[in-house]
Each structure stands twice: as C-alpha cells, then as structure tokens.
Design an enzyme around this catalytic site. Structure first.
Site, PDB file in Angstrom:
ATOM      1  N   ASP A 145     -11.031  -7.921  -8.521  1.00 16.17           N
ATOM      2  CA  ASP A 145     -10.990  -8.069  -9.978  1.00 16.17           C
ATOM      3  C   ASP A 145     -12.295  -7.604 -10.617  1.00 16.17           C
ATOM      4  O   ASP A 145     -12.292  -6.987 -11.698  1.00 16.17           O
ATOM      5  CB  ASP A 145     -10.729  -9.533 -10.341  1.00 16.17           C
ATOM      6  CG  ASP A 145      -9.296  -9.959 -10.056  1.00 16.17           C
ATOM      7  OD1 ASP A 145      -8.455  -9.074  -9.796  1.00 16.17           O
ATOM      8  OD2 ASP A 145      -9.021 -11.178 -10.074  1.00 16.17           O
ATOM      9  N   ASN A 150      -9.665  -5.390  -1.451  1.00 12.52           N
ATOM     10  CA  ASN A 150      -9.054  -6.711  -1.605  1.00 12.52           C
ATOM     11  C   ASN A 150      -8.911  -7.412  -0.260  1.00 12.52           C
ATOM     12  O   ASN A 150      -9.167  -8.623  -0.139  1.00 12.52           O
ATOM     13  CB  ASN A 150      -7.684  -6.576  -2.279  1.00 12.52           C
ATOM     14  CG  ASN A 150      -7.775  -6.461  -3.787  1.00 12.52           C
ATOM     15  OD1 ASN A 150      -8.698  -6.974  -4.403  1.00 12.52           O
ATOM     16  ND2 ASN A 150      -6.819  -5.772  -4.390  1.00 12.52           N
ATOM     17  N   ASP A 158      -7.137   7.048  -9.751  1.00  7.46           N
ATOM     18  CA  ASP A 158      -6.778   5.914  -8.898  1.00  7.46           C
ATOM     19  C   ASP A 158      -8.000   5.533  -8.073  1.00  7.46           C
ATOM     20  O   ASP A 158      -8.671   6.413  -7.507  1.00  7.46           O
ATOM     21  CB  ASP A 158      -5.612   6.322  -7.987  1.00  7.46           C
ATOM     22  CG  ASP A 158      -4.984   5.128  -7.290  1.00  7.46           C
ATOM     23  OD1 ASP A 158      -3.944   4.676  -7.766  1.00  7.46           O
ATOM     24  OD2 ASP A 158      -5.550   4.674  -6.277  1.00  7.46           O
ATOM     25  N   HIS A 162      -9.599 -10.959  -3.518  1.00 10.53           N
ATOM     26  CA  HIS A 162      -9.124 -10.465  -4.811  1.00 10.53           C
ATOM     27  C   HIS A 162     -10.133 -10.695  -5.928  1.00 10.53           C
ATOM     28  O   HIS A 162     -10.100  -9.987  -6.942  1.00 10.53           O
ATOM     29  CB  HIS A 162      -7.792 -11.131  -5.165  1.00 10.53           C
ATOM     30  CG  HIS A 162      -6.652 -10.660  -4.322  1.00 10.53           C
ATOM     31  ND1 HIS A 162      -5.976  -9.492  -4.576  1.00 10.53           N
ATOM     32  CD2 HIS A 162      -6.097 -11.171  -3.197  1.00 10.53           C
ATOM     33  CE1 HIS A 162      -5.026  -9.307  -3.672  1.00 10.53           C
ATOM     34  NE2 HIS A 162      -5.074 -10.313  -2.821  1.00 10.53           N
ATOM     35  N   GLU A 191      -4.380  -0.328  -9.524  1.00  9.75           N
ATOM     36  CA  GLU A 191      -5.689   0.300  -9.564  1.00  9.75           C
ATOM     37  C   GLU A 191      -5.610   1.700 -10.163  1.00  9.75           C
ATOM     38  O   GLU A 191      -6.471   2.538  -9.922  1.00  9.75           O
ATOM     39  CB  GLU A 191      -6.292   0.372  -8.155  1.00  9.75           C
ATOM     40  CG  GLU A 191      -5.551   1.256  -7.186  1.00  9.75           C
ATOM     41  CD  GLU A 191      -4.434   0.557  -6.421  1.00  9.75           C
ATOM     42  OE1 GLU A 191      -4.038   1.074  -5.379  1.00  9.75           O
ATOM     43  OE2 GLU A 191      -3.967  -0.505  -6.870  1.00  9.75           O
TER      44      GLU A 191
END
Length: 300
Positions: free
Chosen positions: A183, A174, A166, A179, A209
């Site tokens: 990404d 974010n 993770d 975002h 994630e």
C-alpha cells in the site's frame, strides 16, 4: 396572572395557528365591525348605504385575507423553487427565514437538509470515482471524463496520447513484505504521478498496480518524455525497507487518433505496448502511433 406583552407577542410570532386564526377572525368580522362603526357614527340607516358598507367591508376583508395568506405562505414558494432548482441543475440556492413559527422552522430545516444532502451526495460521488489509496481517479471516472476529453480533442483537432504503466513484480513485494508495504508503494506512486501531472492531464488507477494517464494536447515525443520522467522518479524512490531501484514500472505509450478511435481502443493499444515492455525486461517504455497520424520524430 397576566402575561407580559413581550411574551404574548412572542407566542403570536411563533404560532402559525394563532396567525391563521387572527386572519380568519379579522376578515370574517370586518363587515360586522364596519356596520357597527357606520351606525355608531350616526350615518343614515337606510338600506342602500348599509348594503354598500357591507359589500365594501366584505371585499376589503376578502382582500385582506388573500394578502395575509399569501404573505404567510410566501416562504413555502421559495422552498418549492429551491427544490426544483436543485433537482434540475444541482445548484443549492441559499434560503432562510427569520420567522419563528412552524413555516419558518420548516423553511430553515429544508434549507439545511438540502445543503447536507448535497454535501453527502458530493462525498459519495467522490468516493465512487476516487481511489482511496492514491487519491487518483478510478476506472469508472477515467471512462467518463476521458470520453469527454476524447470528444474535445477530436472536435478541436488536438493530439491525444495515452500512457498505461504497471508496477513491476508488485505481487512479489506484497508476498515478501506484506500488503502494508504494498500500500505504501501505491501511495508513493500516486504522489509521483500527481507531482508530474500538468493541470489538464487525467490520471487514474485502473487496476491493482496498473495506472493510466491521458495526456491531452500531447504528441508522442512529449508523452515519452513524461513517461521517462515518471519511470526514473519511481526507480529513484525508497519505500519502507525497499531501497531505490526496487520499485520500477513498465510503460506503454500510444499516440491515438481522437477522430477515429475510442478511448477503449487507445487504452488497448497502450496496454499492448505495456506487455511488450514487460517482455523486454521491464522498467522500460514502449510506444506506438496511430496509423492515421502523421509520423512524428522521436528522440530517445
């Protein structure tokens, strides 16, 4: 105005109606034509010879009709077999027709339609099982192919390790950078995974994630080396305005027992170790081995 011979032939070749009419006309009138020829030549006009000629001409006309209709409709039989083969096996046999009549048009149109349908379905399957951002599989794909790999490992007695990791503080990335940067981090993570995967490894993005990698024929020592390599590469990468060391990940690795455990149970065990890694300060690897597996030496 008379049409050129080539135009007449082209018209006949492109018209199924003219072909059927010609077959019916020929087969129907063949007995009459045979009798006219017989009498014109001057053979005996007694009843029995005429009857024999009529019967033989009728049989010949019937055979000609059956053969011509079979030849005319043969491409449709090929289409039927192709559709059945596609429904049963998903194979796309190549069929085509050089004929320019309606049957040729139908055969070529169906062949094109099947090819386009197959391409569309293949694309939809890929879209349904692939994560758009990372290019890895998704949870559904992992479940299907992972279950098959688990069965193979159990059947052949191979080791199987599961790695779940993770990205640390991804929500904060974010929130602070947007975002779009998030990404880019996911895209980078997918690239790092694919760069370090062996041909038979199975990787998927299973959450926002969160990622999972199945490692066939891999004991815990080998799995930990792969996990440490991934952890180090992720920490060394710079993404957008994020410097090296800003993107890190916590790992849970579990060497399961394919003959006794399900894929879900192995992922749960690896996930448990992942949360232990997070609670221990993140950017680290925690691991475990199934009780049924023999103890393995691990060098850290």
């Amino acid at each position: 105005m008379n049409l050129p011979r080539s135009a007449v032939l082209d018209k006949f070749g492109s018209s199924l109606t003219l072909k059927i009419f010609s077959i019916c006309f020929t087969s129907t009138h063949l007995p009459l034509l045979a009798l006219v020829a017989y009498l014109t030549i001057g053979y005996k006009t007694s009843t029995f010879p005429i009857l024999i000629v009529a019967v033989m001409a009728t049989l010949l006309g019937t055979a000609f009709c059956l053969w011509s209709v079979w030849l005319l409709l043969r491409p449709l039989h090929a289409v039927t077999k192709t559709v059945q083969a596609y429904r049963e096996s998903g194979a796309v046999p190549a069929i085509s027709s050089r004929r320019s009549d309606e049957i040729g048009t139908v055969v070529n149109a169906i062949s094109t339609l099947i090819a386009e349908l197959h391409a569309t379905l293949s694309q939809l399957r890929r879209q349904a099982t692939t994560d758009v951002l990372t290019g890895l599989g998704n949870r559904r794909w992992l479940r299907d192919i992972g279950t098959s790999e688990l069965q193979r490992s159990a059947r052949e007695g191979d080791a199987l390790s599961v790695m779940v990791f993770d990205l640390d503080h991804f929500k904060k990335i974010n929130d602070e950078h947007g975002h779009e940067v998030g990404d880019q981090v996911l895209v980078m993570t997918g690239a790092v995974i694919q760069h370090n995967m062996r041909p038979y490894d199975i990787a998927a993005r299973i959450g926002g994630e969160e990622f999972c990698i199945l490692l066939p024929r891999t004991d815990i020592a080998q799995a930990l080396k792969i996990a440490e390599r991934l952890r180090g590469e992720l920490a060394a990468r710079a993404v957008a305005m994020l410097p090296p060391g800003r993107v890190t990940a916590s790992f849970g690795v579990y060497r399961g027992d394919p003959s006794r455990e399900t894929l879900k149970a192995m992922m749960v065990a690896a996930d448990r170790k992942l949360y232990m890694a997070k609670n221990a300060g993140r950017n680290t690897v925690h691991w475990d081995v199934a009780e049924a597996c023999s103890p393995e030496p691990v060098r850290r």
